[in-house]
Scaffold this active site. Structure first.
Site, PDB file in Angstrom:
ATOM      1  N   ASP A 137       0.793  -1.039   0.044  1.00  0.00           N
ATOM      2  CA  ASP A 137       0.101  -0.029  -0.028  1.00  0.00           C
ATOM      3  C   ASP A 137       0.660   1.192   0.368  1.00  0.00           C
ATOM      4  O   ASP A 137       0.365   1.692  -0.404  1.00  0.00           O
ATOM      5  CB  ASP A 137      -1.041   0.389   1.265  1.00  0.00           C
ATOM      6  CG  ASP A 137      -0.670  -0.321   2.804  1.00  0.00           C
ATOM      7  OD1 ASP A 137       0.688  -0.382   2.144  1.00  0.00           O
ATOM      8  OD2 ASP A 137      -0.696  -0.191   3.320  1.00  0.00           O
ATOM      9  N   ASP A 179       7.020   4.072   3.744  1.00  0.00           N
ATOM     10  CA  ASP A 179       7.149   4.994   4.201  1.00  0.00           C
ATOM     11  C   ASP A 179       8.359   5.690   4.725  1.00  0.00           C
ATOM     12  O   ASP A 179       9.652   5.988   3.993  1.00  0.00           O
ATOM     13  CB  ASP A 179       6.527   5.187   6.230  1.00  0.00           C
ATOM     14  CG  ASP A 179       6.696   6.766   6.724  1.00  0.00           C
ATOM     15  OD1 ASP A 179       6.624   7.526   6.442  1.00  0.00           O
ATOM     16  OD2 ASP A 179       6.361   6.390   7.790  1.00  0.00           O
TER      17      ASP A 179
HETATM   18  P1  IMP Z   1       7.431   2.118   6.700  1.00  0.00           P
HETATM   19  O1  IMP Z   1       8.846   0.422   7.266  1.00  0.00           O
HETATM   20  O2  IMP Z   1       7.920   3.089   7.498  1.00  0.00           O
HETATM   21  O3  IMP Z   1       7.894   2.389   5.175  1.00  0.00           O
HETATM   22  O4  IMP Z   1       6.287   2.102   6.649  1.00  0.00           O
HETATM   23  C1  IMP Z   1       5.305   1.013   5.759  1.00  0.00           C
HETATM   24  C2  IMP Z   1       3.849   0.672   6.567  1.00  0.00           C
HETATM   25  O5  IMP Z   1       3.745   1.781   7.674  1.00  0.00           O
HETATM   26  C3  IMP Z   1       2.709   0.507   5.660  1.00  0.00           C
HETATM   27  O6  IMP Z   1       2.428  -0.901   4.789  1.00  0.00           O
HETATM   28  C4  IMP Z   1       1.804   0.787   6.690  1.00  0.00           C
HETATM   29  O7  IMP Z   1       1.846  -0.300   6.923  1.00  0.00           O
HETATM   30  C5  IMP Z   1       2.559   2.148   7.779  1.00  0.00           C
HETATM   31  N1  IMP Z   1       2.295   3.648   7.461  1.00  0.00           N
HETATM   32  C6  IMP Z   1       3.122   3.654   6.883  1.00  0.00           C
HETATM   33  N2  IMP Z   1       2.508   5.875   6.598  1.00  0.00           N
HETATM   34  C7  IMP Z   1       0.920   5.055   6.881  1.00  0.00           C
HETATM   35  C8  IMP Z   1       0.315   6.063   6.243  1.00  0.00           C
HETATM   36  O8  IMP Z   1       0.332   7.106   6.435  1.00  0.00           O
HETATM   37  N3  IMP Z   1      -0.953   6.095   6.957  1.00  0.00           N
HETATM   38  C9  IMP Z   1      -1.802   4.599   6.803  1.00  0.00           C
HETATM   39  N4  IMP Z   1      -0.124   3.448   7.325  1.00  0.00           N
HETATM   40  C10 IMP Z   1       0.762   3.798   7.157  1.00  0.00           C
HETATM   41 MG    MG Z   2       1.015  -1.755   5.275  1.00  0.00          MG
END
Ligand code: IMP
Ligand code: MG
Length: 173
Positions: free
Chosen positions: A96, A99
């Site tokens: 989805d 981040d």
């Molecule tokens: P990362 O490991 O920081 O890249 O985060 C990825 C995960 O964080 C995604 O799979 C989402 O589940 C969650 N996430 C990051 N940003 C958002 C947001 O703005 N809304 C909802 N979920 C988010």
């Molecule tokens: Mg996720």
């Protein structure tokens, strides 16, 4: 509380999903795909995009979590792993949102050890300014600013996933 109008409307989303699916169909012409949806967030994007990809495929899911409310913990828990072996397969990871990049990096490295023929990544949303680790992205729906978004599978405390559009989320103060 959800603020303002949708960041991406249903129509906007569907148009972009169509474009991504056409590109994927072109790129994988003559091959067979193994599409992996990352649960729970990618369920809606996954369902929409696979319907439009015109390549024979099998599907599987991996269920991971990485988030404590709206702050990334950097710790990734694999709740349910893939059911099938991916050795020799053309794996397309469908997520989805990216981040910090920690979740996708973790999953990518874990799956690469299983010797897929290829591994590409398709994310619907890219919060580029928040990246801590670089992850190669092959297909990106939209780049978004540093805002917390919900809907179209994305949650806040596991709510709002069923909204058909993407909205910016702001907590009541
Ligand atoms: P990362 O490991 O920081 O890249 O985060 C990825 C995960 O964080 C995604 O799979 C989402 O589940 C969650 N996430 C990051 N940003 C958002 C947001 O703005 N809304 C909802 N979920 C988010
Ligand atoms: Mg996720």
């Amino acid at each position: 509380m959800i603020t303002g109008k949708p960041l991406f409307t249903v129509e906007h989303i569907q148009n972009r999903v169509k474009e991504l699916a056409s590109k994927i169909s072109e790129d994988y012409e003559g091959k067979e795909l193994f599409s992996v949806g990352i649960l729970r967030g990618a369920f809606m994007f996954f369902a929409d995009i696979v319907k439009l990809i015109q390549i024979p495929m099998t599907i599987d899911f991996i269920n991971v979590s990485s988030y404590a409310k709206t702050a990334s913990t950097g710790e990734i828990t694999v709740h349910t792993d893939l059911r099938d072996d991916i050795a020799g397969k053309h794996v397309l990871l469908i997520e989805d949102i990216i981040d910090t990049g920690l979740t996708l990096r973790h999953i990518r490295e874990m799956l690469l050890k299983r010797d897929p023929a290829s591994l590409k990544i398709c994310v619907f949303l890219d919060k580029k300014s928040r990246r801590i680790v670089e992850v190669p992205l092959d297909y990106v729906g939209f780049e978004i600013p540093n805002e917390y978004v919900v809907g179209y599978g994305l949650d806040y405390e596991n709510k709002f996933r069923n909204l058909p559009y993407i909205a910016i989320f702001k907590k009541d103060t």
